[in-house]
Design a protein around this motif. Sequence first.
Motif, short mmCIF file in Angstrom:
data_model
loop_
_atom_site.label_atom_id
_atom_site.label_comp_id
_atom_site.label_asym_id
_atom_site.label_seq_id
_atom_site.Cartn_x
_atom_site.Cartn_y
_atom_site.Cartn_z
N VAL A 157 1.43 -1.13 0.36
CA VAL A 157 -0.19 -0.09 -0.34
C VAL A 157 0.87 1.02 0.03
O VAL A 157 1.47 1.69 1.45
CB VAL A 157 -1.24 -0.28 1.10
N LEU A 158 1.05 2.06 -1.27
CA LEU A 158 2.18 3.20 -1.41
C LEU A 158 1.26 4.55 -0.60
O LEU A 158 2.22 5.23 -0.44
CB LEU A 158 1.80 3.50 -2.38
N GLU A 159 -0.28 4.57 -0.87
CA GLU A 159 -0.52 6.38 0.01
C GLU A 159 -1.78 5.06 0.56
O GLU A 159 -2.36 5.36 0.52
CB GLU A 159 -0.36 7.10 -1.15
N VAL A 160 -1.77 6.88 1.32
CA VAL A 160 -3.04 6.56 2.43
C VAL A 160 -3.95 7.87 2.17
O VAL A 160 -2.82 8.67 2.64
CB VAL A 160 -3.39 6.21 3.04
N ASP A 161 -4.95 8.53 1.45
CA ASP A 161 -5.93 9.02 1.86
C ASP A 161 -6.51 8.82 2.17
O ASP A 161 -7.90 9.20 1.89
CB ASP A 161 -5.94 9.54 -0.07
N LYS A 162 -6.99 9.73 3.88
CA LYS A 162 -7.73 9.87 4.87
C LYS A 162 -8.72 10.48 4.29
O LYS A 162 -9.48 10.28 4.88
CB LYS A 162 -7.31 9.56 6.15
N SER A 164 -10.57 11.45 1.84
CA SER A 164 -10.64 11.15 0.67
C SER A 164 -11.24 9.51 0.78
O SER A 164 -11.62 8.74 0.40
CB SER A 164 -10.55 11.20 -0.81
N ARG A 165 -10.94 8.68 1.57
CA ARG A 165 -11.01 7.95 1.86
C ARG A 165 -10.52 7.14 1.08
O ARG A 165 -11.17 6.29 0.64
CB ARG A 165 -12.14 7.36 2.95
N SER A 166 -9.23 6.62 0.15
CA SER A 166 -8.95 5.97 -0.41
C SER A 166 -6.98 5.99 -0.54
O SER A 166 -6.68 7.16 0.74
CB SER A 166 -9.23 6.86 -2.21
N ALA A 167 -7.36 4.76 -0.95
CA ALA A 167 -5.58 4.30 -1.15
C ALA A 167 -4.81 3.94 -2.26
O ALA A 167 -5.46 3.53 -2.76
CB ALA A 167 -4.85 3.38 -0.04
N LEU A 168 -3.39 4.47 -2.47
CA LEU A 168 -2.84 3.63 -3.62
C LEU A 168 -2.63 2.14 -3.33
O LEU A 168 -1.67 2.35 -2.45
CB LEU A 168 -1.92 4.63 -4.36
N ALA A 181 -2.33 -3.37 6.77
CA ALA A 181 -1.98 -2.27 6.43
C ALA A 181 -2.89 -0.65 6.36
O ALA A 181 -2.78 -0.03 6.95
CB ALA A 181 -1.67 -1.86 4.48
N LEU A 182 -3.84 -0.72 6.30
CA LEU A 182 -5.11 0.23 6.65
C LEU A 182 -5.61 0.52 7.65
O LEU A 182 -5.72 0.91 7.63
CB LEU A 182 -6.73 0.04 5.52
N LYS A 183 -5.47 -1.33 8.75
CA LYS A 183 -6.02 -0.86 9.93
C LYS A 183 -5.66 0.08 10.52
O LYS A 183 -6.27 0.73 11.21
CB LYS A 183 -5.92 -2.33 10.40
N PRO A 184 -3.87 0.89 10.55
CA PRO A 184 -3.85 1.92 11.09
C PRO A 184 -4.73 2.50 11.28
O PRO A 184 -4.68 4.12 11.99
CB PRO A 184 -2.76 1.92 11.77
N HIS A 185 -5.10 3.14 10.51
CA HIS A 185 -5.59 4.19 9.17
C HIS A 185 -6.89 4.02 9.96
O HIS A 185 -7.95 4.97 9.29
CB HIS A 185 -5.27 4.79 7.65
N GLY A 186 -7.50 3.16 10.74
CA GLY A 186 -8.57 2.81 11.37
C GLY A 186 -9.84 2.49 9.24
O GLY A 186 -11.49 2.69 9.15
N LEU A 187 -9.63 2.51 8.31
CA LEU A 187 -10.05 2.05 7.18
C LEU A 187 -9.92 0.66 6.46
O LEU A 187 -8.96 -0.54 6.88
CB LEU A 187 -9.23 2.79 6.41
N THR A 188 -10.81 0.32 5.84
CA THR A 188 -10.59 -0.81 5.31
C THR A 188 -11.44 -1.29 3.75
O THR A 188 -12.09 -0.37 3.38
CB THR A 188 -11.32 -1.85 6.39
N LEU A 189 -10.53 -2.08 2.93
CA LEU A 189 -10.71 -1.82 2.03
C LEU A 189 -12.48 -2.98 2.03
O LEU A 189 -13.30 -3.21 1.01
CB LEU A 189 -10.01 -3.21 0.71
N ARG A 190 -12.30 -3.74 2.70
CA ARG A 190 -13.11 -4.72 2.77
C ARG A 190 -14.35 -5.95 1.54
O ARG A 190 -15.56 -5.17 1.37
CB ARG A 190 -15.00 -3.55 3.58
#
Lengths: 525, 525
Positions: A157-162, A164-168, A181-190
């Motif tokens: 996971v190269l970049e997280v945009d919290k 807009s809720r998206s990630a590269l 990789a996303l969990k520490p940001h409180g995010l998930t692809l689900r």
Amino acid sequence: MKKRKICGWGYEGDDASPVLVEKISPYLGALYGITEKHAIQPKRTEEIRIRSPRFVLSNEFGGICTSDKLERLNHSYGKSYRDLWRAMNGLFDNPPDYVALPQSEKDIETLMAFATKNRIALIPYGGGSSVCGGIEPTDSKAYIGTISVDMRHFDKVLEVDKVSRSALMQAGIYGPAIEHALKPHGLTLRHFPQSFEFSSLGGWIATRSGGHFATLYTRIDEFVESLRMVTPSGIIDTKKLPSHGAGPSEEALICGSEGVLGIITSAWMRLQQIPQYKCSSTIGFDSFQQGVEACRILSQSGLYPSNARLIDSQEAFLNGVGDGAQSVLILGFESHNHPVNHWLDFAENIAVMCGGIKLNKDSSRADNQSGTWKKSFLQAPFLRDVLVQKGLIVETFETAMTWDRFDQFHRAIIQTAQKAISDYAEYGTITTRFTHLYPDGPASYYTVMARGRAGRQLEEWDQIKHAVSAKIVEMEGPITHHHAVGKDHRPFFEKQRSELFGRVLKASKSTLDPAGIMNPGTLIQ
Amino acid sequence: MKKRKICGWGYEGDDASPVLVEKISPYLGALYGITEKHAIQPKRTEEIRIRSPRFVLSNEFGGICTSDKLERLNHSYGKSYRDLWRAMNGLFDNPPDYVALPQSEKDIETLMAFATKNRIALIPYGGGSSVCGGIEPTDSKAYIGTISVDMRHFDKVLEVDKVSRSALMQAGIYGPAIEHALKPHGLTLRHFPQSFEFSSLGGWIATRSGGHFATLYTRIDEFVESLRMVTPSGIIDTKKLPSHGAGPSEEALICGSEGVLGIITSAWMRLQQIPQYKCSSTIGFDSFQQGVEACRILSQSGLYPSNARLIDSQEAFLNGVGDGAQSVLILGFESHNHPVNHWLDFAENIAVMCGGIKLNKDSSRADNQSGTWKKSFLQAPFLRDVLVQKGLIVETFETAMTWDRFDQFHRAIIQTAQKAISDYAEYGTITTRFTHLYPDGPASYYTVMARGRAGRQLEEWDQIKHAVSAKIVEMEGPITHHHAVGKDHRPFFEKQRSELFGRVLKASKSTLDPAGIMNPGTLIQ
């Protein structure tokens, strides 16, 4: 490093839980009359012989490619019944000549240039979980050989945009690494296909994989914000945008292209916040029909449940839900933002009005049930290995139909499958569930399990597969809702799409891949 | 039969309400210093001269085509500022040579065969509401002439499927006729672009028109169940299905194709039940920024408001909402199935947490406010005619951006527009609203109104249009969210899409329209 199994799901040493196997074994005898004589004795890797690479690679590929036997075996097949059966029986007639492990887009470009020049077929490889021949090497004589291009090093996971809720993300990353990789940001692809642990982002996008959500965001496509793909003609890089209406969608050409246009290398993906509120309910119906009607009204209600899985009585029973007489609807709502009990109340009312009976209700903050469910869901492919090895023919069909024609469609599939089982195998069952709901119709998922004749299961599987697939297409259903086309479904896809669209796809391929080296035989001829 | 206006919106005799005109006139003086000298004196139709058709049609086209002057004038332009200005000034240099009014697909096929053979350009024409040169005849010397193909006779709803909530409609049908045909079934397409009264289903699909819903189902594409399109190479007819995952989406190639691949003749469209429950709320924000943040959280909340329109303070004031100091968010929820107050409560809480102040709240069964709102919304194009005639330059820009980059993007557009207004015109305003919300960013809509120099408004409009469009694309925004590309946005579209996708589009066109007769110059070169 853990080694992937040659014939089976997951890593060497990771198998279906013995407790579970013990639990289902009596059913196999009772329901299907499976005995020792049906079992397949899997070949040991040492017993398997494969041909040498048919061409020589120059030194510049030393760092990228390998001809290691294990790697070549692992990249010979996906995970369809046919694949498992051949692998267990040690049949590896057409392995890729090499397996490439590119580290960069430059490596991929080098490979494509080499393959273009030398008539070598390249097969993009993510997790290798295809169940329709999507990653199997071509047997066409037009190529001097094949290279399976494993994207496993594109795993970040190269970049997280919290905001807009998206990630590269790189395209070779597997499900668990994404979530980690996303969990520490409180995010998930689900996005939890059954192949979650052993399939990649790029593979999901290339095959339009079916996702976690039963309504609204049913497929990975919905979460693609932008894409980057290396083709033999150059790189396509679409803009990171929430939406646009300029011309036909560029991403829509790439989603579902199954590696025939190029190799997806990265994507900006839309994410979810991790749900904090969750509630679910299980509803029983005396008839499957009642459950279908409840699903129809639910799908048109604007309530948008995240889970709405109708399971017929037999399949429910085999999965340890229900009493074997009732069809079961598992309903779930979830949110990071607000309690969702109110939503569930409305949904339950719809189900009850259609004749449903509430079996239980779980209203709680997240992570209570989901862990258990996820574990059991992800156990299924391991369990299938056991069933196949014991001699059972196992196949799934996933399609979709509008509500007005669903009953007729459904009956035709059930009848065709039952006839095919009795014509071609010895004895078996066909069961149904809905995996996703649209306002205008369900995605229905059929599981066939049958006892075949010892040693002839593959032939019988083939006949059943063909009979049911032909009926689906004859009844105007799609040959796939989310498993993709690959090589196995291609003849049916050709009947389903318009002839002109086939020509457009070929013209697109000629533009992006003039030498026709990308995954030949898959999707289009 | 009522006659469409040559230079203006709607039918002859239907004009902006005199009360409204009276009401806004003082503002035009006060805000923009508009006086009599700026006004354009529209030419009367009798004063306008156009060239004779450049080629002769054989008798077989007698029943299909006309060279009637009024028809040819009406099919010369869409409804952009440039179009209105030229029409008012009587400039019709490049009218279509004929207007075709096909009654059947057979007629269309005959036209396409004739055009292919004789190098004649065909221009699919729905309601003629394009604001980007989408239906203007090509001026390329490669063609001996042009025929505008008006689909007005394809005006029927052919079949209604109440169970799946969909209907088969002919592509030339206008908004009001669709709603009229569906109402007795309790159904609605609920697609209300501002052009609703004078635009067609086929036009909406070909341009990926923006719809009623602020979230989820933002564009007509979402409601396309299947499509039928006549191309010079044959007919494409896609399957009526709720969804499928077999290859890249066939419908996605047609949606947004702007008539360059063929003519859409019919579509199965997904419908809604007519809403019975509706509630809305108006929220004021002291800063636009606060409103943006509220929209961001709302868009990611999973509440899915049907309406969520953030309007900046100046635009709100000009529309009779707010006090000119506050930005305003109009929030609405609706359902045929359940009361939606609970949804609105959650949404209002989000807005209030971001600094919003509730201005009023309307919670009621449907049809109370919607009629009033709809009327005023649909008045806008009539009103624009008045503004243009009084000498005001009027232009809108609609784009989209992810939330992380929105502030920067928005500031750049505002600054560029303000500079362009002062560089090229005399004095003016730029205002903003959000038309649609996505979880990863808003679709922002900008309105420029400026006082130009008498007689030089078109030139000034052109310079402003170019400066702002160039900035949008430079900042990586899309050149259009739902107005389409046409001929005017094409140079910007070329910068926005990948070069390879441009080649794929051209290859698709060569496959479906080998002679390149379909709407040349639009979308692709």
